[in-house]
Design an enzyme around this catalytic site. Structure first.
Site, PDB file in Angstrom:
ATOM      1  N   SER A 143       0.850  -1.188   0.000  1.00  0.00           N
ATOM      2  CA  SER A 143       0.000   0.000   0.000  1.00  0.00           C
ATOM      3  C   SER A 143       0.884   1.236   0.000  1.00  0.00           C
ATOM      4  CB  SER A 143      -0.861   0.010   1.269  1.00  0.00           C
ATOM      5  OG  SER A 143      -1.518   1.251   1.423  1.00  0.00           O
ATOM      6  N   TYR A 156      -1.616  -1.579  10.855  1.00  0.00           N
ATOM      7  CA  TYR A 156      -1.840  -1.778   9.417  1.00  0.00           C
ATOM      8  C   TYR A 156      -0.696  -1.191   8.592  1.00  0.00           C
ATOM      9  CZ  TYR A 156      -3.756  -1.485   4.735  1.00  0.00           C
ATOM     10  OH  TYR A 156      -3.926  -1.606   3.379  1.00  0.00           O
TER      11      TYR A 156
HETATM   12  N1  LIG Z   1      -8.875  -0.425  -0.313  1.00  0.00           N
HETATM   13  C1  LIG Z   1      -7.794   0.321  -0.121  1.00  0.00           C
HETATM   14  O1  LIG Z   1      -7.864   1.559   0.005  1.00  0.00           O
HETATM   15  C2  LIG Z   1      -6.433  -0.330  -0.123  1.00  0.00           C
HETATM   16  C3  LIG Z   1      -5.299   0.496  -0.279  1.00  0.00           C
HETATM   17  C4  LIG Z   1      -4.040  -0.086  -0.269  1.00  0.00           C
HETATM   18  C5  LIG Z   1      -3.898  -1.451  -0.119  1.00  0.00           C
HETATM   19  N2  LIG Z   1      -5.003  -2.237   0.054  1.00  0.00           N
HETATM   20  C6  LIG Z   1      -4.803  -3.678   0.234  1.00  0.00           C
HETATM   21  O2  LIG Z   1      -5.481  -4.361  -0.811  1.00  0.00           O
HETATM   22  C7  LIG Z   1      -5.730  -5.695  -0.384  1.00  0.00           C
HETATM   23  C8  LIG Z   1      -7.145  -6.065  -0.757  1.00  0.00           C
HETATM   24  O3  LIG Z   1      -8.050  -5.263   0.000  1.00  0.00           O
HETATM   25  P1  LIG Z   1      -9.349  -4.585  -0.629  1.00  0.00           P
HETATM   26  O4  LIG Z   1      -9.186  -3.140  -0.528  1.00  0.00           O
HETATM   27  O5  LIG Z   1      -9.653  -5.199  -1.931  1.00  0.00           O
HETATM   28  O6  LIG Z   1     -10.433  -4.973   0.486  1.00  0.00           O
HETATM   29  P2  LIG Z   1     -11.630  -6.026   0.532  1.00  0.00           P
HETATM   30  O7  LIG Z   1     -12.616  -5.738  -0.541  1.00  0.00           O
HETATM   31  O8  LIG Z   1     -12.083  -5.998   1.957  1.00  0.00           O
HETATM   32  O9  LIG Z   1     -10.930  -7.427   0.201  1.00  0.00           O
HETATM   33  C9  LIG Z   1     -10.197  -8.150   1.174  1.00  0.00           C
HETATM   34  C10 LIG Z   1     -10.072  -9.587   0.724  1.00  0.00           C
HETATM   35  O10 LIG Z   1      -9.281 -10.288   1.717  1.00  0.00           O
HETATM   36  C11 LIG Z   1     -10.005 -11.434   2.149  1.00  0.00           C
HETATM   37  N3  LIG Z   1      -9.793 -11.770   3.550  1.00  0.00           N
HETATM   38  C12 LIG Z   1     -10.060 -10.980   4.631  1.00  0.00           C
HETATM   39  N4  LIG Z   1      -9.814 -11.670   5.764  1.00  0.00           N
HETATM   40  C13 LIG Z   1      -9.388 -12.903   5.363  1.00  0.00           C
HETATM   41  C14 LIG Z   1      -8.980 -14.056   6.069  1.00  0.00           C
HETATM   42  N5  LIG Z   1      -8.955 -14.106   7.413  1.00  0.00           N
HETATM   43  N6  LIG Z   1      -8.608 -15.150   5.356  1.00  0.00           N
HETATM   44  C15 LIG Z   1      -8.640 -15.129   4.009  1.00  0.00           C
HETATM   45  N7  LIG Z   1      -9.005 -14.066   3.279  1.00  0.00           N
HETATM   46  C16 LIG Z   1      -9.376 -12.970   3.963  1.00  0.00           C
HETATM   47  C17 LIG Z   1     -11.460 -11.071   1.944  1.00  0.00           C
HETATM   48  O11 LIG Z   1     -12.227 -12.257   1.859  1.00  0.00           O
HETATM   49  P3  LIG Z   1     -13.480 -12.511   2.878  1.00  0.00           P
HETATM   50  O12 LIG Z   1     -14.517 -11.481   2.505  1.00  0.00           O
HETATM   51  O13 LIG Z   1     -13.854 -13.919   2.593  1.00  0.00           O
HETATM   52  O14 LIG Z   1     -12.962 -12.295   4.273  1.00  0.00           O
HETATM   53  C18 LIG Z   1     -11.412 -10.304   0.632  1.00  0.00           C
HETATM   54  O15 LIG Z   1     -11.403 -11.204  -0.442  1.00  0.00           O
HETATM   55  C19 LIG Z   1      -5.454  -5.723   1.111  1.00  0.00           C
HETATM   56  O16 LIG Z   1      -4.179  -6.324   1.335  1.00  0.00           O
HETATM   57  C20 LIG Z   1      -5.406  -4.258   1.503  1.00  0.00           C
HETATM   58  O17 LIG Z   1      -4.572  -4.019   2.613  1.00  0.00           O
HETATM   59  C21 LIG Z   1      -6.265  -1.695   0.044  1.00  0.00           C
END
Ligand SMILES: NC(=O)c1ccc[n+]([C@@H]2O[C@H](COP(=O)([O-])OP(=O)(O)OC[C@H]3O[C@@H](n4cnc5c(N)ncnc54)[C@H](OP(=O)(O)O)[C@@H]3O)[C@@H](O)[C@H]2O)c1
Length: 268
Positions: A143, A156
């Site tokens: 990130s 985080y």
């Molecule tokens: N959104 C942002 O602003 C942002 C910015 C920078 C980086 N990121 C990074 O991008 C990545 C994806 O996040 P996102 O933004 O796409 O959020 P998201 O829509 O909440 O997706 C998170 C994913 O991780 C899975 N997950 C969560 N807990 C889990 C567990 N205990 N075991 C296995 N899978 C699990 C979720 O599946 P379930 O629903 O089945 O739990 C979901 O598929 C993350 O690493 C996040 O830190 C996000």
């Protein structure tokens, strides 16, 4: 079975929503069969969306906060008998709120277990077959937060800094093996992340966000180009990352606080 043997095979964690789902679609769109994984049944609907690209999609339900969940996924990947051409270690969660008195230890340790521990564990299990074959691509979703100490999401931001450092180090270690490692650094992206992290009452949670499809495409392109990292999304993310790399940490942390302290959404 034979129809699929000639196709490259990719594994995407956190593929049930957001950036991971869009990464899985990128792989499918470019002719990869995909193994998608997440922890709950929302994954089935996501897998159906990925199948629309006409590729073979397998699902594995696993809670990657746990050692058993990680081992289950590693075993299922090995059990396919297929060489893994690409892995996106993308699953991650945040935990907003004050570290002292404003969040549970369980939530904070879940960030470490999922973002940090499962990524190390999966890399340890999944990379050796790649280096033995002399081919493979690995994408870590870090990130822009990796470049800033993050008050009110302290664990985080630290977890994402860990991933950035870990990925860059592995990349150098594996330089002559045929395996390349890329770090995806999104800025605020329109996914379930902020809701799950209980950060909708922060300025960051309420701000405009990038499309996860755009972020995933930039991540996929960087992975395929063998780049070391990509700051994805809007140009202001690149500015933020550059500032985080040159300004003193106390100044960056102070700035960050204005975006992530609970209640800051209302001060707009
Ligand atoms: N959104 C942002 O602003 C942002 C910015 C920078 C980086 N990121 C990074 O991008 C990545 C994806 O996040 P996102 O933004 O796409 O959020 P998201 O829509 O909440 O997706 C998170 C994913 O991780 C899975 N997950 C969560 N807990 C889990 C567990 N205990 N075991 C296995 N899978 C699990 C979720 O599946 P379930 O629903 O089945 O739990 C979901 O598929 C993350 O690493 C996040 O830190 C996000």
């Amino acid at each position: 079975m034979n129809a699929t043997m000639g196709k490259p095979f990719a594994v995407v964690t956190g593929a049930s929503s957001g950036i991971g789902l869009e990464l899985a679609k990128q792989f499918a769109k470019h002719g990869f069969d995909v193994l998608v994984t997440a922890e709950d049944n929302e994954l089935d609907a996501a897998a159906d969306e990925v199948r629309e690209f006409g590729t073979r999609v397998e699902t594995v339900l696993a809670d990657l906060r746990t050692e058993e969940g990680v081992e289950k996924l590693a075993d299922e990947v090995a059990g396919t008998g297929r060489p893994v051409a690409a892995i996106a270690l993308n699953a991650g969660v945040g935990a907003g709120g004050a570290f002292v008195g404003g969040s549970s230890l369980e939530d904070q340790l879940a960030v470490v277990d999922l973002n940090v521990r499962s990524s190390v564990h999966l890399a340890y299990r999944l990379l050796p077959p790649m280096t033995e074959r002399g081919a493979g691509r690995v994408l870590f979703t870090s990130s822009v937060a990796a470049t800033a100490p993050g008050p009110f999401q302290a664990v985080y931001n630290a977890s994402k800094a860990f991933l950035k450092s870990f990925a860059e180090a592995l990349r150098e270690e594996l330089r002559d093996t045929g395996v390349s490692v890329t770090t995806l650094m999104p800025g605020p992206t329109d996914t379930e992340f902020f809701d799950r992290a209980d950060m909708l009452d922060t300025k960051l949670g309420a701000a405009d966000k990038d499309s996860p499809a755009v972020v995933a495409k930039q991540g996929y392109d960087a992975l395929m180009a063998g780049e070391d990292h990509v700051v994805a999304g809007s140009p202001k993310n690149k500015v933020q990352a550059a500032a985080g790399n040159v300004l003193p940490d106390p100044a960056v942390a102070r700035q960050h606080r204005q975006m992530t302290e609970p209640g800051t959404a209302e001060s707009e």
